[in-house]
Design an enzyme around this catalytic site. Structure first.
Site, PDB file in Angstrom:
ATOM      1  CG  LEU A   1       0.467  -0.465   8.466  1.00 22.34           C
ATOM      2  CD1 LEU A   1      -0.678   0.417   8.955  1.00 22.34           C
ATOM      3  CD2 LEU A   1       0.637  -1.663   9.384  1.00 22.34           C
TER       4      LEU A   1
ATOM      5  CB  SER B   1       5.760   6.553   6.325  1.00 22.51           C
ATOM      6  OG  SER B   1       5.287   6.786   7.645  1.00 22.51           O
ATOM      7  CE  LYS B   2       3.985   4.938  11.891  1.00 19.77           C
ATOM      8  NZ  LYS B   2       5.105   5.191  12.818  1.00 19.77           N
TER       9      LYS B   2
ATOM     10  CG  LEU C   1      -4.132  -2.565   0.169  1.00 15.44           C
ATOM     11  CD1 LEU C   1      -4.015  -3.091   1.590  1.00 15.44           C
ATOM     12  CD2 LEU C   1      -2.999  -3.089  -0.696  1.00 15.44           C
ATOM     13  CB  CYS C   2      -8.160   1.341   2.311  1.00 13.13           C
ATOM     14  SG  CYS C   2      -8.327   3.108   2.663  1.00 13.13           S
ATOM     15  CB  ILE C   3      -2.776   2.326   4.382  1.00 17.56           C
ATOM     16  CG1 ILE C   3      -2.449   0.938   3.818  1.00 17.56           C
ATOM     17  CG2 ILE C   3      -2.001   2.604   5.660  1.00 17.56           C
ATOM     18  CD1 ILE C   3      -2.677  -0.196   4.746  1.00 17.56           C
TER      19      ILE C   3
ATOM     20  CG  PHE D   1       5.758  -6.856  -0.761  1.00 14.28           C
ATOM     21  CD1 PHE D   1       5.801  -7.749   0.295  1.00 14.28           C
ATOM     22  CD2 PHE D   1       4.610  -6.812  -1.543  1.00 14.28           C
ATOM     23  CE1 PHE D   1       4.719  -8.581   0.576  1.00 14.28           C
ATOM     24  CE2 PHE D   1       3.535  -7.626  -1.276  1.00 14.28           C
ATOM     25  CZ  PHE D   1       3.580  -8.518  -0.214  1.00 14.28           C
ATOM     26  CD1 TRP D   2       4.554  -5.559  -5.387  1.00 14.68           C
ATOM     27  CD2 TRP D   2       3.599  -7.568  -5.254  1.00 14.68           C
ATOM     28  NE1 TRP D   2       3.257  -5.373  -4.964  1.00 14.68           N
ATOM     29  CE2 TRP D   2       2.643  -6.587  -4.874  1.00 14.68           C
ATOM     30  CE3 TRP D   2       3.223  -8.909  -5.244  1.00 14.68           C
ATOM     31  CZ2 TRP D   2       1.357  -6.921  -4.487  1.00 14.68           C
ATOM     32  CZ3 TRP D   2       1.930  -9.241  -4.865  1.00 14.68           C
ATOM     33  CH2 TRP D   2       1.008  -8.257  -4.496  1.00 14.68           C
TER      34      TRP D   2
ATOM     35  CB  ILE E   1     -16.761  -4.064  -7.768  1.00 16.64           C
ATOM     36  CG1 ILE E   1     -17.755  -4.889  -8.551  1.00 16.64           C
ATOM     37  CG2 ILE E   1     -17.444  -2.954  -7.003  1.00 16.64           C
ATOM     38  CD1 ILE E   1     -18.600  -5.796  -7.714  1.00 16.64           C
TER      39      ILE E   1
END
Length: 509
Positions: A241, A238-239, A230-232, A96-97, A509
């Site tokens: 997201l 595995s999606k 950022l939290c899933i 992705f990156w 933070i």
């Protein structure tokens, strides 16, 4: 039954885990095989803890280093620590990156400075006006943190699924007060609090946030965003997201004409501009020992450790007092001049200084998040200030305690550090006195531990004030901006560098 509420059967669980490990290992080996010699060297340079684990340096044979990397598991590579943690990140994140405007491993000569500036130039007109489609069964949602019920949803998601330590013993426990403080500074935008909901149940299963920041990198000031939280949901990891959320927050910032961002993480991604190390100072050592945070050193006894981390009964600096609203202008002036010393720092106006540093006691229903103390001399001039904020961690396993209450060193500034030329010994003495006095307040307010990073001038006092090095690192990243490396306060062996102090003046933070 909705996807996120399906029960997990116990019988096939271990087999599934083994299959996941095998897949991750294959991905890992393919990724390592694809690294050039320069990329391997840069990966180790940017992750000294990993180099230590391998017993390697950047001058070692890259082939031998690659083979050693193959023997480590996925978590080892991504965190730089040999541990079997719960926050396993997919090596596919690198794919992705590779598509994003960030510096890549191996693309620059590490011995030559790069020209600093944006990587990709765009205009608002080029940005998609609609979000990318989500997988079936999910939908986008803008989260209104002024709505208590939606704030509670974010709180529940973060407290159930956000950052844990490698052994899954502790998890950040963000209070609703700290969430509002962190995500609603002056200029905050509701549209930059973005969630993903399960269509059927309406449950919040993903979240990401950004806030505006004036970010200075050496002599250039960027109108940027600071991306965080950022939290899933664990059952949906595995999606894939996370990349979708990152693209969405990028799109929303771009629509406001903001094309650069700063973010941090404990894992190595392409490519950190700086890396700092966490340090911890025990206050309530007995409790930290009981919950498994602090070990008992060999040949020591609990009473010796308690005595070692004893805190003075009273402060030592004359004129030290709690910050008041009348101090905002003076504190902002002092902070601005002090942060100018660093290669990377935020620029704060008075409204922002008041938000980040001043606790309004009239808000009786709001629990206190930040504590700031100023030093006022005999001429009523503010010569110093120092601040810390509260962030608790929940204890996940069985324990006689439910949480660890941690103070995090925030911003500070002192006229002693602004003399020309700087008297390093005088600055060291002054910072040690300031931090020692905040320890008194931390104990008074029942904090268990005091945490700090190796940024700013912290190298001058961390060891003297009995802060011990932690396992964790914090990597600083810039989105759509290429910058030369900035010192993070540690050397290539991940040890505190007291000679070459950090160039980072931006706390996260």
């Amino acid at each position: 039954m909705s996807e996120e509420s399906k029960p997990v059967k116990g019988k096939g669980k271990e087999k599934d885990k083994e299959k996941e490990k095998e897949k991750a290992a294959k991905k890992l080996h393919r990724a390592i095989d694809g690294l050039s010699k320069d990329q391997v060297s840069q990966l180790l340079d940017l992750n000294p803890a990993l180099a230590n684990e391998l017993g390697s340096g950047s001058n070692d044979d890259p082939n031998a280093v690659s083979e050693a990397l193959r023997r480590l598991n996925l978590q080892d590579i991504m965190t730089g620590l040999a541990s079997s943690g719960k926050n396993v990140k997919d090596m596919g994140a690198y794919k992705f990156w590779q598509t994003q405007p960030v510096p890549k491993f191996g693309e620059d000569d590490p011995n030559k400075p790069v020209e600093e500036g944006p990587i990709r130039n765009q205009t608002v007109d080029e940005i998609d006006k609609e979000p990318a489609p989500l997988l079936g069964g999910f939908e986008w949602s803008t989260i209104d943190l002024l709505d208590d019920s939606q704030l509670k949803e974010v709180w529940e998601l973060l407290n159930g699924h956000y950052v844990e330590d490698d052994e899954a013993m502790f998890r950040f426990n963000y209070s609703s007060s700290i969430l509002k403080w962190a995500m609603m500074p002056p200029g905050w935008k509701k549209e930059w609090h973005r969630g993903v909901r399960a269509t059927q149940s309406r449950k919040l299963v993903g979240f990401i946030a950004a806030i505006p920041v004036e970010l200075r990198i050496r002599d250039k000031v960027l109108r940027a965003s600071e991306v965080n939280f950022l939290c899933i949901h664990k059952k949906l990891r595995s999606k894939r997201l996370a990349p979708v959320l990152i693209k969405e927050i990028t799109r929303l910032c771009n629509l406001e004409g903001v094309f650069q961002a700063i973010y941090t993480g404990g894992i190595v991604l392409p490519r950190p501009v700086s890396t700092c190390r966490y340090y911890h100072r025990a206050i309530n050592w007995q409790k930290l020992y009981e919950v498994g945070f602090s070990p008992l050193p060999p040949n020591s006894k609990p009473q010796f450790q308690i005595r070692k981390y004893a805190v003075p009964e009273r402060v030592s600096i004359r004129g030290l007092r709690e910050m008041q609203k009348k101090d905002v202008g003076a504190v902002q002036d002092l902070l601005t001049r002090y942060l100018a010393k660093y290669d990377m720092a935020a620029e704060f106006n008075k409204e922002e200084v008041e938000h980040w540093l001043l606790h309004h006691k009239k808000d009786a229903l709001e629990e206190q998040v930040v504590w700031t103390y100023v030093v006022e001399d005999e001429h009523k001039k503010i010569t110093d200030f120092i601040s810390f904020y509260c962030l608790e961690s929940s204890i996940i396993g069985p324990s006689k305690h439910s949480n660890v209450k941690a103070a995090y060193l925030f911003y500070y500034a002192t006229e002693t550090g602004l003399a020309t030329p700087t008297d390093k010994e005088a600055l060291k003495t002054r910072l040690n006195a300031l931090v020692s006095d905040t320890l008194v307040y931390c104990k008074q307010y029942k904090f268990d531990v005091y945490n700090a990073l190796s940024l700013m001038d912290n190298g001058l006092f961390l060891e003297d004030q009995k802060f011990g090095p932690g396992d964790g690192q914090l990597h600083y990243y810039l989105f759509n901006y290429r910058a030369n490396p900035i010192a993070g306060g540690v050397d290539k062996k991940n040890r505190l560098d007291t000679e070459n102090l950090s160039g980072i003046g931006k706390t996260q933070i």
